[in-house]
Design a protein around this motif. Structure first.
Motif, PDB file in Angstrom:
ATOM      1  N   ALA A 193      -2.931 -84.369  52.557  1.00  0.00           N
ATOM      2  CA  ALA A 193      -1.500 -84.987  52.366  1.00  0.00           C
ATOM      3  C   ALA A 193      -0.495 -84.077  52.780  1.00  0.00           C
ATOM      4  O   ALA A 193      -0.776 -82.925  52.598  1.00  0.00           O
ATOM      5  CB  ALA A 193      -1.434 -85.528  50.829  1.00  0.00           C
ATOM      6  N   GLU A 206      -4.053 -93.896  59.883  1.00  0.00           N
ATOM      7  CA  GLU A 206      -4.514 -93.415  58.673  1.00  0.00           C
ATOM      8  C   GLU A 206      -3.327 -93.695  57.553  1.00  0.00           C
ATOM      9  O   GLU A 206      -3.385 -93.391  56.341  1.00  0.00           O
ATOM     10  CB  GLU A 206      -4.552 -92.024  58.595  1.00  0.00           C
ATOM     11  CG  GLU A 206      -5.778 -91.308  59.400  1.00  0.00           C
ATOM     12  CD  GLU A 206      -7.066 -91.850  58.676  1.00  0.00           C
ATOM     13  OE1 GLU A 206      -7.038 -92.095  57.388  1.00  0.00           O
ATOM     14  OE2 GLU A 206      -8.290 -91.802  59.376  1.00  0.00           O
ATOM     15  N   ASN A 207      -2.150 -94.263  57.897  1.00  0.00           N
ATOM     16  CA  ASN A 207      -0.969 -94.414  57.135  1.00  0.00           C
ATOM     17  C   ASN A 207      -0.391 -96.074  57.220  1.00  0.00           C
ATOM     18  O   ASN A 207       0.636 -96.101  57.704  1.00  0.00           O
ATOM     19  CB  ASN A 207       0.096 -93.515  57.390  1.00  0.00           C
ATOM     20  CG  ASN A 207      -0.172 -92.098  56.887  1.00  0.00           C
ATOM     21  OD1 ASN A 207      -0.096 -91.674  55.852  1.00  0.00           O
ATOM     22  ND2 ASN A 207      -0.768 -91.402  57.929  1.00  0.00           N
ATOM     23  N   ASN A 217      -0.754 -89.044  54.982  1.00  0.00           N
ATOM     24  CA  ASN A 217      -2.191 -88.724  55.149  1.00  0.00           C
ATOM     25  C   ASN A 217      -2.364 -88.294  56.517  1.00  0.00           C
ATOM     26  O   ASN A 217      -2.447 -89.090  57.417  1.00  0.00           O
ATOM     27  CB  ASN A 217      -3.013 -89.980  54.772  1.00  0.00           C
ATOM     28  CG  ASN A 217      -4.648 -89.561  54.968  1.00  0.00           C
ATOM     29  OD1 ASN A 217      -4.809 -88.494  54.790  1.00  0.00           O
ATOM     30  ND2 ASN A 217      -5.379 -90.534  54.810  1.00  0.00           N
TER      31      ASN A 217
END
Length: 203
Positions: free
Chosen positions: A22, A48-49, A65
């Protein structure tokens, strides 16, 4: 008792720890900047987000992320552009950079130069700086005469960086545009590789 307290403290720290991948957004961050700093493509970062619907809209304190272990892409091998360009070619490229990105940061100017070099390497486009820039209908400064104005110092610096240590700044990008002022929207449907300043870079 002390040992029990230590175990409870450790358990709490594990429970509330920030995920290893993160990243907390800081003032001035952009998704493009975060992707470069974490060696992940903008598309991977977006994948990823999924909670971020607008890549241009992130705020300080937001958790991003940056784990690319699942969706890693092997780096592409490309044949570099011949860096032994003539002074005329370097000047032409710098003049285009000035005309296309005069209000952008140095990074934004380097990215524009890299797009031209990417085109020279691509089989989809001509294989020289001059032919790429003067290809019909490709660059507005050619059509409106801005290409004929002299390059400024920062644009020349940007070209030199694009030909050396910043060559892969916008790897894979063959197009760029400012969606806020674009009159044609055909680039909207192409995959985004980077967003730098007001320019969106596309494959």
């Amino acid at each position: 008792m002390k040992k029990l307290f230590t175990l409870l403290t450790l358990a709490a720290s594990l429970l509330f720890a920030t995920p290893a991948f993160a990243y907390t957004v800081k003032p001035g961050d952009t998704m493009s900047k975060i992707s470069r700093e974490h060696h992940i493509t903008l598309q991977e970062l977006a994948d990823e987000n999924p909670q971020i619907s607008n890549l241009n809209l992130i705020y300080p304190g937001q958790e991003i992320n940056t784990d690319k272990t699942i969706k890693s892409i092997a780096p592409k091998t490309v044949e570099p552009v011949n860096v032994n360009l003539s002074n005329e070619e370097i000047d032409l490229l710098a003049r285009l950079v000035r005309a296309e990105a005069q209000t952008e940061s140095l990074e934004g100017k380097i990215a524009v130069a890299c797009v031209v070099l990417n085109r020279v390497e691509s089989p989809q486009f001509p294989n020289s700086i001059k032919e790429v820039i003067y290809a019909p209908g490709q660059f507005q400064p050619v059509q409106n005469g801005e290409i004929n104005k002299p390059a400024d110092e920062e644009s020349i610096q940007a070209v030199n960086a694009a030909l050396s240590h910043q060559r892969q700044l916008v790897q894979g990008a063959l197009f760029f545009y400012n969606p806020a002022i674009a009159t044609s929207r055909w680039l909207d449907s192409r995959s985004t590789t980077h967003v730098i300043g007001q320019h969106v870079f596309k494959m």
